[in-house]
Design an enzyme around this catalytic site. Structure first.
Site, PDB file in Angstrom:
ATOM      1  N   ASP A   9      -9.883   0.188   4.069  1.00 56.42           N
ATOM      2  CA  ASP A   9      -9.729  -1.147   3.523  1.00 56.42           C
ATOM      3  C   ASP A   9      -8.218  -1.435   3.579  1.00 56.42           C
ATOM      4  O   ASP A   9      -7.424  -0.504   3.739  1.00 56.42           O
ATOM      5  CB  ASP A   9     -10.243  -1.117   2.069  1.00 56.42           C
ATOM      6  CG  ASP A   9     -10.040  -2.421   1.353  1.00 56.42           C
ATOM      7  OD1 ASP A   9     -10.433  -3.462   1.907  1.00 56.42           O
ATOM      8  OD2 ASP A   9      -9.478  -2.415   0.243  1.00 56.42           O
ATOM      9  N   LEU A  10      -7.807  -2.698   3.443  1.00 59.60           N
ATOM     10  CA  LEU A  10      -6.373  -3.005   3.563  1.00 59.60           C
ATOM     11  C   LEU A  10      -5.732  -3.228   2.189  1.00 59.60           C
ATOM     12  O   LEU A  10      -4.949  -2.404   1.712  1.00 59.60           O
ATOM     13  CB  LEU A  10      -6.202  -4.237   4.462  1.00 59.60           C
ATOM     14  CG  LEU A  10      -4.773  -4.677   4.753  1.00 59.60           C
ATOM     15  CD1 LEU A  10      -3.965  -3.588   5.442  1.00 59.60           C
ATOM     16  CD2 LEU A  10      -4.770  -5.935   5.635  1.00 59.60           C
ATOM     17  N   ASP A  11      -6.113  -4.335   1.536  1.00 60.01           N
ATOM     18  CA  ASP A  11      -5.502  -4.671   0.245  1.00 60.01           C
ATOM     19  C   ASP A  11      -5.896  -3.635  -0.813  1.00 60.01           C
ATOM     20  O   ASP A  11      -7.077  -3.403  -1.045  1.00 60.01           O
ATOM     21  CB  ASP A  11      -5.964  -6.073  -0.177  1.00 60.01           C
ATOM     22  CG  ASP A  11      -5.443  -6.468  -1.543  1.00 60.01           C
ATOM     23  OD1 ASP A  11      -4.357  -5.993  -1.929  1.00 60.01           O
ATOM     24  OD2 ASP A  11      -6.129  -7.247  -2.228  1.00 60.01           O
ATOM     25  N   THR A  17      -1.433  -6.581  -1.321  1.00 55.34           N
ATOM     26  CA  THR A  17      -1.323  -8.015  -1.071  1.00 55.34           C
ATOM     27  C   THR A  17      -1.889  -8.807  -2.253  1.00 55.34           C
ATOM     28  O   THR A  17      -1.706 -10.020  -2.325  1.00 55.34           O
ATOM     29  CB  THR A  17      -2.053  -8.441   0.229  1.00 55.34           C
ATOM     30  OG1 THR A  17      -3.288  -7.736   0.304  1.00 55.34           O
ATOM     31  CG2 THR A  17      -1.229  -8.139   1.455  1.00 55.34           C
ATOM     32  N   LYS A  45     -10.388  -9.167  -6.104  1.00 52.63           N
ATOM     33  CA  LYS A  45     -10.068  -8.072  -5.197  1.00 52.63           C
ATOM     34  C   LYS A  45     -11.254  -7.698  -4.308  1.00 52.63           C
ATOM     35  O   LYS A  45     -12.346  -7.459  -4.813  1.00 52.63           O
ATOM     36  CB  LYS A  45      -9.558  -6.859  -5.974  1.00 52.63           C
ATOM     37  CG  LYS A  45      -8.186  -7.127  -6.565  1.00 52.63           C
ATOM     38  CD  LYS A  45      -7.544  -5.902  -7.159  1.00 52.63           C
ATOM     39  CE  LYS A  45      -6.154  -6.267  -7.662  1.00 52.63           C
ATOM     40  NZ  LYS A  45      -5.560  -5.172  -8.456  1.00 52.63           N
ATOM     41  N   GLY A  46     -11.017  -7.697  -3.007  1.00 48.90           N
ATOM     42  CA  GLY A  46     -12.046  -7.305  -2.044  1.00 48.90           C
ATOM     43  C   GLY A  46     -13.058  -8.398  -1.734  1.00 48.90           C
ATOM     44  O   GLY A  46     -13.956  -8.218  -0.916  1.00 48.90           O
ATOM     45  N   ARG A  49     -12.254 -15.202   0.845  1.00 50.70           N
ATOM     46  CA  ARG A  49     -11.425 -16.329   0.384  1.00 50.70           C
ATOM     47  C   ARG A  49     -12.261 -17.393  -0.335  1.00 50.70           C
ATOM     48  O   ARG A  49     -11.912 -17.859  -1.419  1.00 50.70           O
ATOM     49  CB  ARG A  49     -10.718 -16.951   1.592  1.00 50.70           C
ATOM     50  CG  ARG A  49      -9.619 -17.916   1.209  1.00 50.70           C
ATOM     51  CD  ARG A  49      -8.962 -18.492   2.446  1.00 50.70           C
ATOM     52  NE  ARG A  49      -8.564 -17.451   3.380  1.00 50.70           N
ATOM     53  CZ  ARG A  49      -8.281 -17.643   4.668  1.00 50.70           C
ATOM     54  NH1 ARG A  49      -8.335 -18.859   5.175  1.00 50.70           N
ATOM     55  NH2 ARG A  49      -7.945 -16.643   5.463  1.00 50.70           N
ATOM     56  N   SER A 114     -11.386  -4.706   6.645  1.00 49.94           N
ATOM     57  CA  SER A 114     -10.859  -5.559   5.572  1.00 49.94           C
ATOM     58  C   SER A 114     -11.520  -6.928   5.573  1.00 49.94           C
ATOM     59  O   SER A 114     -11.748  -7.511   6.633  1.00 49.94           O
ATOM     60  CB  SER A 114      -9.347  -5.731   5.766  1.00 49.94           C
ATOM     61  OG  SER A 114      -8.873  -6.799   4.993  1.00 49.94           O
ATOM     62  N   ALA A 115     -11.775  -7.458   4.365  1.00 51.39           N
ATOM     63  CA  ALA A 115     -12.357  -8.800   4.235  1.00 51.39           C
ATOM     64  C   ALA A 115     -11.354  -9.889   4.633  1.00 51.39           C
ATOM     65  O   ALA A 115     -11.730 -11.043   4.824  1.00 51.39           O
ATOM     66  CB  ALA A 115     -12.781  -9.024   2.787  1.00 51.39           C
ATOM     67  N   ASN A 118      -6.529 -12.580   7.417  1.00 53.47           N
ATOM     68  CA  ASN A 118      -5.102 -12.455   7.750  1.00 53.47           C
ATOM     69  C   ASN A 118      -4.705 -11.014   8.086  1.00 53.47           C
ATOM     70  O   ASN A 118      -3.513 -10.736   8.268  1.00 53.47           O
ATOM     71  CB  ASN A 118      -4.245 -12.938   6.579  1.00 53.47           C
ATOM     72  CG  ASN A 118      -4.443 -14.419   6.303  1.00 53.47           C
ATOM     73  OD1 ASN A 118      -4.244 -15.252   7.186  1.00 53.47           O
ATOM     74  ND2 ASN A 118      -4.874 -14.765   5.101  1.00 53.47           N
ATOM     75  N   LYS A 145     -18.767  -7.275   1.790  1.00 61.82           N
ATOM     76  CA  LYS A 145     -19.058  -6.053   1.044  1.00 61.82           C
ATOM     77  C   LYS A 145     -19.686  -6.493  -0.285  1.00 61.82           C
ATOM     78  O   LYS A 145     -19.264  -7.518  -0.812  1.00 61.82           O
ATOM     79  CB  LYS A 145     -17.762  -5.291   0.749  1.00 61.82           C
ATOM     80  CG  LYS A 145     -16.979  -4.857   1.996  1.00 61.82           C
ATOM     81  CD  LYS A 145     -15.578  -4.391   1.609  1.00 61.82           C
ATOM     82  CE  LYS A 145     -14.685  -4.226   2.828  1.00 61.82           C
ATOM     83  NZ  LYS A 145     -13.304  -3.894   2.526  1.00 61.82           N
ATOM     84  N   GLU A 169     -11.396   3.140   0.038  1.00 58.81           N
ATOM     85  CA  GLU A 169     -11.621   1.824  -0.598  1.00 58.81           C
ATOM     86  C   GLU A 169     -11.068   1.767  -2.014  1.00 58.81           C
ATOM     87  O   GLU A 169     -11.086   2.770  -2.725  1.00 58.81           O
ATOM     88  CB  GLU A 169     -13.128   1.583  -0.692  1.00 58.81           C
ATOM     89  CG  GLU A 169     -13.687   0.569   0.254  1.00 58.81           C
ATOM     90  CD  GLU A 169     -13.221  -0.861   0.061  1.00 58.81           C
ATOM     91  OE1 GLU A 169     -12.669  -1.206  -0.999  1.00 58.81           O
ATOM     92  OE2 GLU A 169     -13.416  -1.663   0.972  1.00 58.81           O
ATOM     93  N   ASP A 170     -10.620   0.588  -2.443  1.00 57.77           N
ATOM     94  CA  ASP A 170     -10.133   0.434  -3.825  1.00 57.77           C
ATOM     95  C   ASP A 170     -11.059  -0.448  -4.664  1.00 57.77           C
ATOM     96  O   ASP A 170     -10.798  -0.644  -5.846  1.00 57.77           O
ATOM     97  CB  ASP A 170      -8.720  -0.186  -3.846  1.00 57.77           C
ATOM     98  CG  ASP A 170      -8.751  -1.657  -3.498  1.00 57.77           C
ATOM     99  OD1 ASP A 170      -9.428  -2.020  -2.506  1.00 57.77           O
ATOM    100  OD2 ASP A 170      -8.126  -2.459  -4.213  1.00 57.77           O
TER     101      ASP A 170
HETATM  102  P1  B16 Z   1      -7.925 -13.738   3.184  1.00 56.84           P
HETATM  103  P2  B16 Z   1      -9.367  -6.315   1.453  1.00 56.84           P
HETATM  104  C1  B16 Z   1      -9.294  -8.851   0.561  1.00 56.84           C
HETATM  105  O1  B16 Z   1      -8.684  -7.778   1.229  1.00 56.84           O
HETATM  106  C2  B16 Z   1      -8.567  -9.120  -0.756  1.00 56.84           C
HETATM  107  O2  B16 Z   1      -8.688  -7.991  -1.625  1.00 56.84           O
HETATM  108  C3  B16 Z   1      -9.188 -10.325  -1.420  1.00 56.84           C
HETATM  109  O3  B16 Z   1      -8.526 -10.601  -2.642  1.00 56.84           O
HETATM  110  C4  B16 Z   1      -9.093 -11.540  -0.473  1.00 56.84           C
HETATM  111  O4  B16 Z   1      -9.693 -12.677  -1.046  1.00 56.84           O
HETATM  112  C5  B16 Z   1      -9.786 -11.174   0.845  1.00 56.84           C
HETATM  113  O5  B16 Z   1      -9.176 -10.013   1.408  1.00 56.84           O
HETATM  114  C6  B16 Z   1      -9.727 -12.313   1.860  1.00 56.84           C
HETATM  115  O6  B16 Z   1      -8.400 -12.512   2.272  1.00 56.84           O
HETATM  116  O7  B16 Z   1      -7.842 -14.961   2.347  1.00 56.84           O
HETATM  117  O8  B16 Z   1      -6.578 -13.251   3.682  1.00 56.84           O
HETATM  118  O9  B16 Z   1      -8.916 -13.882   4.321  1.00 56.84           O
HETATM  119  O10 B16 Z   1      -9.295  -5.588   0.133  1.00 56.84           O
HETATM  120  O11 B16 Z   1     -10.783  -6.509   1.960  1.00 56.84           O
HETATM  121  O12 B16 Z   1      -8.466  -5.714   2.506  1.00 56.84           O
HETATM  122 MG    MG Z   2      -9.264  -3.762  -1.199  1.00 56.63          MG
END
Ligand code: B16
Ligand code: MG
Length: 217
Positions: A9-11, A17, A45-46, A49, A114-115, A118, A145, A169-170
């Site tokens: 996972d990223l964030d 982020t 988180k996770g 958008r 990652s969700a 970006n 997820k 994963e977090d």
């Molecule tokens: P974006 P992950 C997730 O990242 C974030 O934890 C979550 O807060 C955010 O809404 C989601 O990405 C979408 O991000 O707006 O940049 O498309 O934990 O899946 O890496």
């Molecule tokens: Mg995450």
């Protein structure tokens, strides 16, 4: 098990982020006339958008039509992009890059799951794009997820069977997604929240491939 691939996972795993998501969402809440706290932010988180925006509107007790929601989600993302475009490799979470490098040295494949839509920009800013053999982000999946789609796609792109994969994963939904994909899962954070994972560690500091192998024996 024989570990042939690790999916990340990223964030919250590679980089924080969440703090930039928070600033950008709080700005939207202020424009709408209500307060949005760090505690509220935990719920985002996770989460995708659009789902994040829906949770934010729920906190403020506001209803909007689809056009209004699209407009706000776009505004938030434009704000958020201003922050992430300024990120530097210093923002990598401790020892995350070293762990990725160790995996490569040992011939274990890596993928991002990652969700975030970006994710490619963030990996580029952190200068770690080349450390991933496959990148699955929010643009490549249709189900969020805890659906296993994101990790199954990662394994498929790597051409590795899910039983040879480990996910880092977090978020609880991410752990559920990994387990539903038939993979092992390492939680990054608190055992109180991530209790379903096969092992929970606070971060990559002091962690190694040997420790990973040992913990999954
Ligand atoms: P974006 P992950 C997730 O990242 C974030 O934890 C979550 O807060 C955010 O809404 C989601 O990405 C979408 O991000 O707006 O940049 O498309 O934990 O899946 O890496
Ligand atoms: Mg995450």
């Amino acid at each position: 098990m024989e570990i042939k691939a690790c999916l990340f996972d990223l964030d919250g795993v590679i980089v924080d982020t969440a703090k930039y998501h928070f600033i950008a969402w709080r700005e939207i809440a202020h424009e709408l006339g209500f307060e949005f706290t760090e505690h509220d932010n935990e719920r985002l988180k996770g989460v995708s958008r659009m789902r994040s925006l829906e949770i934010l509107l729920e906190v403020g007790g506001i209803t909007l039509d689809e056009t209004g929601k699209e407009r706000l989600a776009e505004k938030k993302n434009n704000d958020y992009l201003q922050y992430i475009l300024k990120m530097t490799p210093d923002e990598l979470l401790p020892s995350a890059k070293e762990f990725l490098l160790e995996l490569h040295k040992k011939g274990i494949k890596t993928a991002l799951g990652s969700a975030s839509k970006n994710a490619p920009v963030i990996l580029d800013r952190l200068q770690i794009t080349n450390l991933f053999d496959a990148i699955i982000d929010g643009n490549k999946v249709t189900k969020a997820k805890p659906d296993p789609e994101i990790f199954l796609k990662g394994a498929e792109e790597l051409n590795i069977s899910p039983d040879n994969c480990v996910v880092f994963e977090d978020a609880e939904a991410g752990i559920e997604a990994a387990l539903a994909a038939g993979m092992k899962c390492i939680g990054i954070g608190s055992p109180l929240i991530l209790g379903k994972a096969n092992l929970v560690i606070p971060g990559f500091e002091g962690f190694s491939v040997d420790k990973l192998v040992e913990s999954l024996k």
